[in-house]
Design a protein around this motif. Structure first.
Motif, PDB file in Angstrom:
ATOM      1  N   TYR A   1      -7.375   7.244  13.761  1.00 30.16           N
ATOM      2  CA  TYR A   1      -8.831   7.072  13.694  1.00 30.16           C
ATOM      3  C   TYR A   1      -9.426   6.948  15.101  1.00 30.16           C
ATOM      4  O   TYR A   1     -10.420   7.617  15.436  1.00 30.16           O
TER       5      TYR A   1
ATOM      6  N   PHE B   1      -3.979  -0.735   2.411  1.00 30.53           N
ATOM      7  CA  PHE B   1      -4.450   0.515   1.817  1.00 30.53           C
ATOM      8  C   PHE B   1      -5.950   0.700   2.048  1.00 30.53           C
ATOM      9  O   PHE B   1      -6.425   1.832   2.209  1.00 30.53           O
ATOM     10  N   SER B   2      -6.695  -0.388   2.061  1.00 35.08           N
ATOM     11  CA  SER B   2      -8.132  -0.310   2.343  1.00 35.08           C
ATOM     12  C   SER B   2      -8.379   0.166   3.770  1.00 35.08           C
ATOM     13  O   SER B   2      -9.252   1.008   4.025  1.00 35.08           O
TER      14      SER B   2
ATOM     15  N   ILE C   1      -6.281   1.958   5.558  1.00 40.25           N
ATOM     16  CA  ILE C   1      -5.860   3.358   5.607  1.00 40.25           C
ATOM     17  C   ILE C   1      -6.954   4.262   5.045  1.00 40.25           C
ATOM     18  O   ILE C   1      -7.300   5.290   5.651  1.00 40.25           O
ATOM     19  N   SER C   2      -7.515   3.887   3.912  1.00 42.74           N
ATOM     20  CA  SER C   2      -8.575   4.686   3.279  1.00 42.74           C
ATOM     21  C   SER C   2      -9.799   4.771   4.181  1.00 42.74           C
ATOM     22  O   SER C   2     -10.380   5.862   4.349  1.00 42.74           O
ATOM     23  N   PHE C   3     -10.182   3.643   4.763  1.00 45.77           N
ATOM     24  CA  PHE C   3     -11.346   3.633   5.661  1.00 45.77           C
ATOM     25  C   PHE C   3     -11.112   4.555   6.851  1.00 45.77           C
ATOM     26  O   PHE C   3     -12.000   5.342   7.229  1.00 45.77           O
ATOM     27  N   SER C   4      -9.913   4.485   7.442  1.00 43.67           N
ATOM     28  CA  SER C   4      -9.609   5.301   8.624  1.00 43.67           C
ATOM     29  C   SER C   4      -9.687   6.782   8.307  1.00 43.67           C
ATOM     30  O   SER C   4     -10.307   7.568   9.056  1.00 43.67           O
ATOM     31  N   TYR C   5      -9.091   7.189   7.191  1.00 39.78           N
ATOM     32  CA  TYR C   5      -9.064   8.621   6.876  1.00 39.78           C
ATOM     33  C   TYR C   5     -10.409   9.133   6.369  1.00 39.78           C
ATOM     34  O   TYR C   5     -10.723  10.320   6.545  1.00 39.78           O
ATOM     35  N   LEU C   6     -11.201   8.291   5.769  1.00 40.26           N
ATOM     36  CA  LEU C   6     -12.556   8.704   5.397  1.00 40.26           C
ATOM     37  C   LEU C   6     -13.395   8.962   6.642  1.00 40.26           C
ATOM     38  O   LEU C   6     -14.170   9.928   6.690  1.00 40.26           O
TER      39      LEU C   6
ATOM     40  N   ILE D   1      -0.371  10.862   5.345  1.00 42.25           N
ATOM     41  CA  ILE D   1      -0.988  10.976   4.024  1.00 42.25           C
ATOM     42  C   ILE D   1       0.078  11.149   2.955  1.00 42.25           C
ATOM     43  O   ILE D   1       0.015  10.542   1.871  1.00 42.25           O
TER      44      ILE D   1
ATOM     45  N   SER E   1       0.890   8.571  -0.034  1.00 44.24           N
ATOM     46  CA  SER E   1       0.864   9.068  -1.412  1.00 44.24           C
ATOM     47  C   SER E   1       2.171   8.763  -2.128  1.00 44.24           C
ATOM     48  O   SER E   1       2.189   8.366  -3.301  1.00 44.24           O
TER      49      SER E   1
ATOM     50  N   CYS F   1       2.293   5.203  -3.118  1.00 42.81           N
ATOM     51  CA  CYS F   1       1.461   4.967  -4.308  1.00 42.81           C
ATOM     52  C   CYS F   1       2.207   5.358  -5.577  1.00 42.81           C
ATOM     53  O   CYS F   1       2.169   4.640  -6.585  1.00 42.81           O
TER      54      CYS F   1
END
Length: 314
Positions: A121, A208-209, A211-216, A241, A245, A248
């Motif tokens: 990021y 995970f939050s 990670i999601s924020f960074s990739y968004l 990614i 995945s 998950c």
């Protein structure tokens, strides 16, 4: 058995189904464990020897590989030692030690992927301040915080198990898992539910939050950049990614196995299902990063070519 002080060992009952195939299983497990250790060690050595790879992303990758080796070592030696055991007993301290090592490694892996996502990021969204924010000292501090954070989260979440009173000692698995150990307690304490929630929040939801924020944010920036920069971002982010995945998927497999009664599923599947991440993730990491990141791939090809050339010359 009245309490935990009287319970000196647990019996891993799942090994009773191995039968005459124990020699074959032993060889397969040994080769797989050896391959995991070699693949991750090779990646660490490659990064250590090539000065061009002494960058934050690759240092964090070394930490991820170290976590894979640690997690595998927490599992496979016990599997191998139990394969030819007649009693399949594991002492309580060793059982608890394996459980804590496995969960610590899992937390370290998720947090390491969060740190790597943050690194990408900063690199993609704030390239001009990258060298200031992600200097070597801060990277090693991040790694230290990841391990301390993971260790403390596991201790905080599952230390109550030491004081449980057990009314049985048969674990229907091939390794020590906290869910199955708790089922052996005479009364399931409220701490069990609280610990699961706290560990899920601290070691899974928060990373995970991030990670999601960074990739968004990375996705938003890539929409406004050139095709070349988009390709570079995809190349560096794809392995992470895929790793996230796969984690998950592993969490879903674990959740299905222990939260629902799947009576029609064969015993072998019910044993292997919660081990999905422990089996595949340690091997996925070195291959995904080793063959997908150009600098690492180029170094491996160069070393292999030089080795062949020297052999031919000799």
């Amino acid at each position: 058995m009245g309490n935990s002080s009287e319970t000196v060992s647990f019996v891993l009952a799942a090994y009773g189904n191995v039968g005459e195939l124990k020699h074959l299983y032993f060889i397969i497990i040994l080769i797989w464990y050896f391959s995991i250790c070699v693949a991750n060690t090779v990646l660490i050595v490659v990064i250590r020897l090539d000065r061009r790879l002494h960058e934050p992303m690759y240092i964090l990758l070394c930490n991820l590989c170290l976590s894979e080796i640690n997690g595998s070592t927490s599992l496979y030696p016990l599997l191998l030692s139990q394969m030819f055991s007649d009693s399949h007993e594991v002492t309580v301290p060793w059982c608890f030690l394996q459980m804590f090592c496995l969960y610590t490694s899992a937390s370290v892996e998720i947090c390491s992927l969060a740190a790597m996502a943050y690194d990408r990021y900063i690199s993609i969204c704030n390239p001009f301040t990258y060298n200031v924010i992600m200097n070597t000292d801060r990277v090693f501090l991040m790694i230290l915080l990841v391990w301390v954070y993971s260790f403390l989260s596991v201790i905080f979440s599952y230390s109550f198990i030491f004081s449980l009173k057990f009314c049985g000692n048969i674990i229907h698995s091939v390794y020590c898992d906290h869910q199955l150990i708790i089922r052996l307690s005479c009364a399931v304490p409220i701490q069990s539910f609280i610990s699961d929630i706290s560990f899920a929040i601290v070691s899974a939801f928060i990373p995970f939050s991030l990670i999601s924020f960074s990739y968004l944010r990375i996705l938003r920036v890539c929409q406004k950049t050139s095709k070349e920069n988009k390709q570079k971002a995809v190349t560096t982010c794809t392995p992470q990614i895929i790793s996230v995945s796969n984690l998950c998927v592993g969490c879903i497999c674990y959740f299905i196995d222990f939260r629902f009664v799947v009576s029609r599923v064969p015993d072998e599947v019910r044993i292997i299902l919660p081990m999905y991440v422990l089996i595949f993730q340690p091997m996925l990491t070195p291959f995904m990063y080793g063959f997908n990141l150009p600098k690492i791939r180029q170094h491996i090809i160069k070393q292999w070519t030089d080795c062949l050339a020297n052999t031919s010359f000799s």
